[in-house]
Design an enzyme around this catalytic site. Structure first.
Site, short mmCIF file in Angstrom:
data_model
loop_
_atom_site.label_atom_id
_atom_site.label_comp_id
_atom_site.label_asym_id
_atom_site.label_seq_id
_atom_site.Cartn_x
_atom_site.Cartn_y
_atom_site.Cartn_z
N LEU A 1 0.83 -1.20 0.00
CA LEU A 1 0.00 0.00 0.00
C LEU A 1 0.87 1.26 0.00
CD1 LEU A 1 -2.75 1.42 0.21
CD2 LEU A 1 -2.62 1.13 2.71
N PRO B 1 6.96 5.62 -1.50
CA PRO B 1 7.95 6.57 -0.96
C PRO B 1 7.36 7.93 -0.61
CG PRO B 1 8.92 5.33 -2.77
CD PRO B 1 7.47 4.95 -2.73
N GLY C 1 2.74 7.63 2.60
CA GLY C 1 2.71 6.68 3.70
C GLY C 1 1.38 6.79 4.42
N ARG D 1 18.47 -11.58 40.61
CA ARG D 1 19.50 -10.57 40.81
C ARG D 1 19.47 -10.08 42.26
NH1 ARG D 1 24.41 -8.48 39.55
NH2 ARG D 1 24.41 -6.19 39.51
N GLN E 1 15.18 -1.16 32.21
CA GLN E 1 15.50 -0.48 33.47
C GLN E 1 15.65 -1.48 34.61
OE1 GLN E 1 16.04 2.74 33.27
NE2 GLN E 1 16.58 3.08 35.40
N GLU F 1 1.33 -0.23 9.85
CA GLU F 1 -0.12 -0.35 9.65
C GLU F 1 -0.88 0.84 10.23
OE1 GLU F 1 -1.98 -4.10 9.82
OE2 GLU F 1 -0.14 -5.19 9.35
#
Length: 383
Positions: free
Chosen positions: A127, A130, A133, A271, A339, A366
């Protein structure tokens, strides 16, 4: 982590169990290495096709799985949690098949759909261009009909095509008439068509094992019988396809977010800092709680939209909401997962940095999330 789900049938439960097994054995173990190397996993799609997972939402009479979207999307989520390139690839293939399944003639569906749904063929959806969009109605790829109406000659370039250069067929939106949305039609183009060529794969932040490339059509001859629907309704076909495709992106986003959450929880348990697991720290607990809430909310939103679709009710607004919320949530969740890992999260030794890079594209494909806000607001103000 295996997510508890409520599925409509025992068959659906078996399909999801099959998906999880394939992901654990054949999908997830390859993801990091193939992503780093930029290898496209074509064999994985054949495996999924052989298992019936490339055709779940389409009619059984054409080789589909005959499953509701509620089931199909949960399968996509599981695939994306294991490897986004595979989950998104299945979503794109489903999108490429949608115009033929929904707008093709009975003869076209009988002739084309079984091969498209078998798993041996892989589709792409063309679809964007360049210079068009988000403004997709401004596309300029032109198809000129022969005087006898037997074929079209197509010239133009399509951009940002997932599976560009590796797909077996391309569902292409072309201009056959006036400027604007009413002059657009849909053609099915085979990968071996003369005049069809491809640019080099884009060098992307993430999803490196999923090729995205320009598709060049230089005098490509397409038989008129390969037009899907009447001339001039291609933009309607495209928007209808995208409503369903956006739910696929939402499900993929939840899969990536779930994978990031699972990794963060496991790491937080293992951890140790200050003599205890970091999972005991309230700051980490709050991060994990927010992440889990976002994942569950996103899943509930896309499933609610899927149930509207399955019941035959309008779902365009809800699809846009699901795509918007789920992909934004995936970006937040994957960032927070990095994080939780601290410095290790910024290294390629752990998967969360890949999840974070992959999540970003889901806010763009999309229909960007800005476009989703436009869609939602239009539904609201127009009533």
């Amino acid at each position: 982590m295996t997510v508890a789900r409520t599925l409509p049938t025992d068959e659906a439960e078996a399909l999801l169990d099959l998906t999880r097994d394939l992901v654990a054995r054949q999908v997830a173990p390859r993801a990091a290495g193939d992503e780093e190397a930029g290898r496209f996993p074509r064999d994985v799609f054949r495996t999924l096709g052989a298992a019936g997972l490339l055709s779940l939402p389409y009619p059984e009479e054409y080789g589909g799985g005959g499953q509701p979207y509620e089931v199909y999307l949960q399968m996509l989520e599981e695939l994306a949690a294991g490897w986004l390139a595979v989950g998104l690839g299945v979503s794109v293939h489903t999108l490429a098949c949608f115009p033929m399944a929904s707008y093709g003639t009975a003869e076209q569906r009988a002739e084309q759909l079984p091969a498209m749904l078998s798993g041996e063929l892989l589709g792409a959806y063309c679809l964007s261009e360049p210079q068009s969009g988000s403004d997709a109605a401004a596309l300029s790829t032109r198809a000129v009909a022969d005087p006898d109406g037997e074929a079209y000659t197509v010239d133009g370039t399509k951009a940002w095509t997932t599976h560009g250069g590796v797909a077996d067929f391309y569902t292409v939106m072309v201009r056959t008439g006036e400027a604007g949305a009413r002059g657009i039609s849909t053609l099915l183009v085979r990968a071996d068509a003369d005049g069809l060529s491809f640019g080099a794969p884009e060098r992307k932040m993430g999803m490196r094992s999923s090729p995205t490339a320009l598709v060049h059509l230089d005098g490509v001859r397409v038989p008129a019988v390969s037009r899907i629907g009447e001339e001039g309704i291609g933009f309607r076909i495209a928007l209808s396809a995208l409503d369903s495709g956006r739910l696929g992106i939402a499900a993929c986003a939840v899969g990536v977010a779930q994978a990031a959450l699972d990794a963060a929880v496991e790491y937080a348990r293992e951890r140790r800092q200050f003599g205890a697991p970091i999972a005991d720290l309230q700051g980490i607990q709050f991060l994990l709680a927010d992440m889990a809430t976002a994942v569950e909310a996103g899943r509930a939103l896309y499933l609610s939209a899927a149930r509207l679709r399955d019941s035959g009710r309008p779902f365009g607004k809800e699809a846009a909401m699901a795509k918007l919320f789920c992909t934004d949530a995936a970006m937040r969740v994957t960032t927070d997962a990095v994080q939780v890992f601290g410095g290790y999260g910024y290294t390629t030794d752990f998967p969360v940095e890949r999840y974070m890079r992959e999540a970003k594209v889901l806010q763009i494909v999309e229909g960007t999330n800005q476009i989703q806000r436009v869609v939602i607001s239009r539904h609201l103000v127009r009533g």
